[in-house]
Design an enzyme around this catalytic site. Structure first.
Site, PDB file in Angstrom:
ATOM      1  N   HIS A 189       0.638  -1.182   0.148  1.00  0.00           N
ATOM      2  CA  HIS A 189      -0.043   0.202   0.182  1.00  0.00           C
ATOM      3  C   HIS A 189       0.726   1.409  -0.138  1.00  0.00           C
ATOM      4  O   HIS A 189       1.971   1.416   0.697  1.00  0.00           O
ATOM      5  CB  HIS A 189      -0.906  -0.004   1.143  1.00  0.00           C
ATOM      6  CG  HIS A 189      -0.317  -0.120   2.406  1.00  0.00           C
ATOM      7  ND1 HIS A 189      -0.118   1.156   3.395  1.00  0.00           N
ATOM      8  CD2 HIS A 189      -0.181  -0.953   3.495  1.00  0.00           C
ATOM      9  CE1 HIS A 189       0.323   0.739   4.257  1.00  0.00           C
ATOM     10  NE2 HIS A 189       0.420  -0.523   4.516  1.00  0.00           N
TER      11      HIS A 189
ATOM     12  N   ASP B   2      -0.417   4.518   0.864  1.00  0.00           N
ATOM     13  CA  ASP B   2      -1.015   5.305   1.909  1.00  0.00           C
ATOM     14  C   ASP B   2      -0.126   5.002   3.143  1.00  0.00           C
ATOM     15  O   ASP B   2       0.391   4.058   3.420  1.00  0.00           O
ATOM     16  CB  ASP B   2      -2.302   5.116   2.012  1.00  0.00           C
ATOM     17  CG  ASP B   2      -2.929   4.101   2.646  1.00  0.00           C
ATOM     18  OD1 ASP B   2      -2.357   2.933   2.266  1.00  0.00           O
ATOM     19  OD2 ASP B   2      -3.902   4.162   3.511  1.00  0.00           O
TER      20      ASP B   2
ATOM     21  N   ASP C  71       6.133   1.172   7.259  1.00  0.00           N
ATOM     22  CA  ASP C  71       4.693   0.752   7.296  1.00  0.00           C
ATOM     23  C   ASP C  71       4.147   1.850   5.991  1.00  0.00           C
ATOM     24  O   ASP C  71       3.606   2.754   6.650  1.00  0.00           O
ATOM     25  CB  ASP C  71       3.817   0.751   8.110  1.00  0.00           C
ATOM     26  CG  ASP C  71       2.443   0.372   8.087  1.00  0.00           C
ATOM     27  OD1 ASP C  71       2.368  -0.219   7.174  1.00  0.00           O
ATOM     28  OD2 ASP C  71       1.874   0.543   8.884  1.00  0.00           O
TER      29      ASP C  71
ATOM     30  N   GLU D 201      -5.278   1.564   2.389  1.00  0.00           N
ATOM     31  CA  GLU D 201      -5.247   0.449   3.484  1.00  0.00           C
ATOM     32  C   GLU D 201      -5.156   0.725   4.803  1.00  0.00           C
ATOM     33  O   GLU D 201      -5.887   0.048   5.530  1.00  0.00           O
ATOM     34  CB  GLU D 201      -3.860  -0.441   3.191  1.00  0.00           C
ATOM     35  CG  GLU D 201      -3.628  -1.930   3.651  1.00  0.00           C
ATOM     36  CD  GLU D 201      -3.126  -1.783   5.269  1.00  0.00           C
ATOM     37  OE1 GLU D 201      -3.466  -2.502   5.769  1.00  0.00           O
ATOM     38  OE2 GLU D 201      -2.946  -0.665   5.473  1.00  0.00           O
ATOM     39  N   GLU D 202      -4.652   2.170   5.021  1.00  0.00           N
ATOM     40  CA  GLU D 202      -5.009   2.229   6.474  1.00  0.00           C
ATOM     41  C   GLU D 202      -6.230   2.825   6.941  1.00  0.00           C
ATOM     42  O   GLU D 202      -6.308   2.729   8.277  1.00  0.00           O
ATOM     43  CB  GLU D 202      -3.951   3.366   6.743  1.00  0.00           C
ATOM     44  CG  GLU D 202      -2.429   3.282   6.468  1.00  0.00           C
ATOM     45  CD  GLU D 202      -1.833   2.242   7.473  1.00  0.00           C
ATOM     46  OE1 GLU D 202      -2.503   1.771   8.456  1.00  0.00           O
ATOM     47  OE2 GLU D 202      -0.804   2.027   7.620  1.00  0.00           O
TER      48      GLU D 202
ATOM     49  N   GLU E 242       4.118  -6.124   3.808  1.00  0.00           N
ATOM     50  CA  GLU E 242       3.695  -5.267   5.172  1.00  0.00           C
ATOM     51  C   GLU E 242       5.199  -5.788   5.884  1.00  0.00           C
ATOM     52  O   GLU E 242       5.675  -6.654   5.446  1.00  0.00           O
ATOM     53  CB  GLU E 242       2.675  -5.701   5.858  1.00  0.00           C
ATOM     54  CG  GLU E 242       1.171  -5.459   5.352  1.00  0.00           C
ATOM     55  CD  GLU E 242       1.020  -4.059   5.570  1.00  0.00           C
ATOM     56  OE1 GLU E 242       1.682  -3.434   6.366  1.00  0.00           O
ATOM     57  OE2 GLU E 242      -0.195  -3.396   5.029  1.00  0.00           O
TER      58      GLU E 242
ATOM     59  N   HIS F 156       3.505   3.111  12.393  1.00  0.00           N
ATOM     60  CA  HIS F 156       2.630   4.384  12.889  1.00  0.00           C
ATOM     61  C   HIS F 156       3.603   5.017  14.204  1.00  0.00           C
ATOM     62  O   HIS F 156       3.050   6.005  14.860  1.00  0.00           O
ATOM     63  CB  HIS F 156       1.448   3.898  13.429  1.00  0.00           C
ATOM     64  CG  HIS F 156       0.676   3.271  12.640  1.00  0.00           C
ATOM     65  ND1 HIS F 156      -0.717   2.681  12.598  1.00  0.00           N
ATOM     66  CD2 HIS F 156       0.663   2.683  11.314  1.00  0.00           C
ATOM     67  CE1 HIS F 156      -1.166   2.056  11.691  1.00  0.00           C
ATOM     68  NE2 HIS F 156      -0.368   2.359  10.563  1.00  0.00           N
TER      69      HIS F 156
END
Length: 351
Positions: free
Chosen positions: A69, A71, A97, A122-123, A147, A325
């Protein structure tokens, strides 16, 4: 200096990663980063386009679909490359991530001729992944989802997700009255659900249903005639359950109020004996590592793909998932280089 740091740097792969990390791509705003990826494929004479939801689509040999992903979650981490005793480290939001896995897959795709998709959203709600499975005419032969797992890790399992919004209303009245108001009804329902799925601390988290309220709003209505309560909740679902089974259990504790279950992602657990898992174990060993199998307590786009496609798959990518994150998100570039080599090897084996 570590053995990984003494290896020759993969300049092309590192340049792509640093460029993509430097471009902010918080969910719903992935366009510029997606275009940088598309430019990379065009420079390698690959067919590529951005589809109607913003996914980067670079189809080729569907023996393997490499996908991750674009985003990220919000967070401003100044992008820099820092030299350490163990080699260069790239700091920045998304470096782990999942721009590290994303760019490693893009590089592996152009070098092996495999299909590639960089998905959006995705997030938040897997917009890109859901669109991808709905838009394709046929499923790929194998999927490698990107991931962070560490370059020696192979993720085969993710818990599912059941999300909903509880709403209750009661007549207003003096706080000295013994009857429940809507706020108490909400609290009682959630306590009963949480107690239903309680486990002792020794029970593996991956095998538990975990319950989290994520938002609560309540109080006297604007007209003063009622008490209102609204609570957003999430339950993580292990593979032994389906989301429908968990919903039925949770609904069984409703006395007052209703729940709109608006988000369902089924859990996934792949066999360690699939062609994809075997290829990863062999490739990691060939590159001097000790492969280990992982089960993640969250969810990913692999849950979406496993629900739609009956083909072997695994999730893989460089980076320490504990930094997902996080305010100190960073990735060791030597590990990133090695993951590119592993992905190339795995893809060649599968193709």
């Amino acid at each position: 200096m570590s053995e990984a740091a003494t290896r020759e740097a993969d300049t092309e792969a590192r340049d792509l990663l640093e460029d993509v990390v430097r471009i902010p791509s918080v969910s719903r705003n992935e366009g510029e980063a997606a275009q940088r990826l598309a430019d990379f494929f065009e420079a390698h004479d690959r067919e590529v386009w951005l589809d109607e939801v913003g996914n980067v689509r670079a189809p080729a040999d569907d023996g393997v679909l490499l996908t991750s992903h674009v985003d990220t979650v919000p967070g401003d981490i100044p992008v820099r490359v820092e030299e350490t005793d163990d080699g260069a480290v790239l700091w920045g939001r998304g470096s782990v991530d999942a721009k590290g896995p994303l760019c490693a897959m893009a590089v592996a795709a152009v070098r092996t001729g495999a299909s590639f998709v960089g998905v959006v959203g995705e997030e938040v709600d897997s917009t890109g992944g859901r669109h991808l499975v709905a838009d394709r005419d046929s499923e790929p032969d194998a999927v490698i989802n990107g991931e962070p797992s560490g370059w020696e890790g192979i993720t085969l399992g993710y818990r599912g997700l059941l999300g909903g919004t509880y709403v209750a209303t009661s007549e207003s009245g003096h706080s000295s009255r013994p009857e429940n108001n809507a706020i108490q009804d909400a609290m009682d329902w959630w306590t009963a659900v949480d107690d239903e799925f309680a486990h002792d601390e020794w029970h593996p988290v991956f095998e538990r249903v975990t319950c989290k309220p994520v938002d609560f709003r309540g109080g006297i209505s604007e007209d003063g005639l009622s008490v209102e309560a609204t609570m957003d909740v999430q339950l993580r679902v292990p593979p032994e359950y389906t989301t429908d089974e968990i919903r039925e259990i949770a609904d069984g504790y409703l006395d007052n109020g209703t729940v709109n279950w608006n988000d369902k992602v089924e859990p996934v657990m792949q066999s360690p004996r699939t062609s994809v898992a075997r290829a990863f174990r062999a490739a990691i060993r060939d590159h001097g590592g000790e492969p280990h199998l992982l089960r993640k307590t969250g969810t990913s786009d692999m849950n979406v793909y496993a629900k739609a496609w009956d083909c072997p798959m695994a999730t893989y990518g460089p980076g320490d998932s504990d930094l997902d994150h996080a305010p100190n998100e960073h990735i060791e570039l030597a590990e990133y280089d090695r993951s590119v080599s592993v992905l190339e090897d795995v893809t060649d084996r599968l193709l």
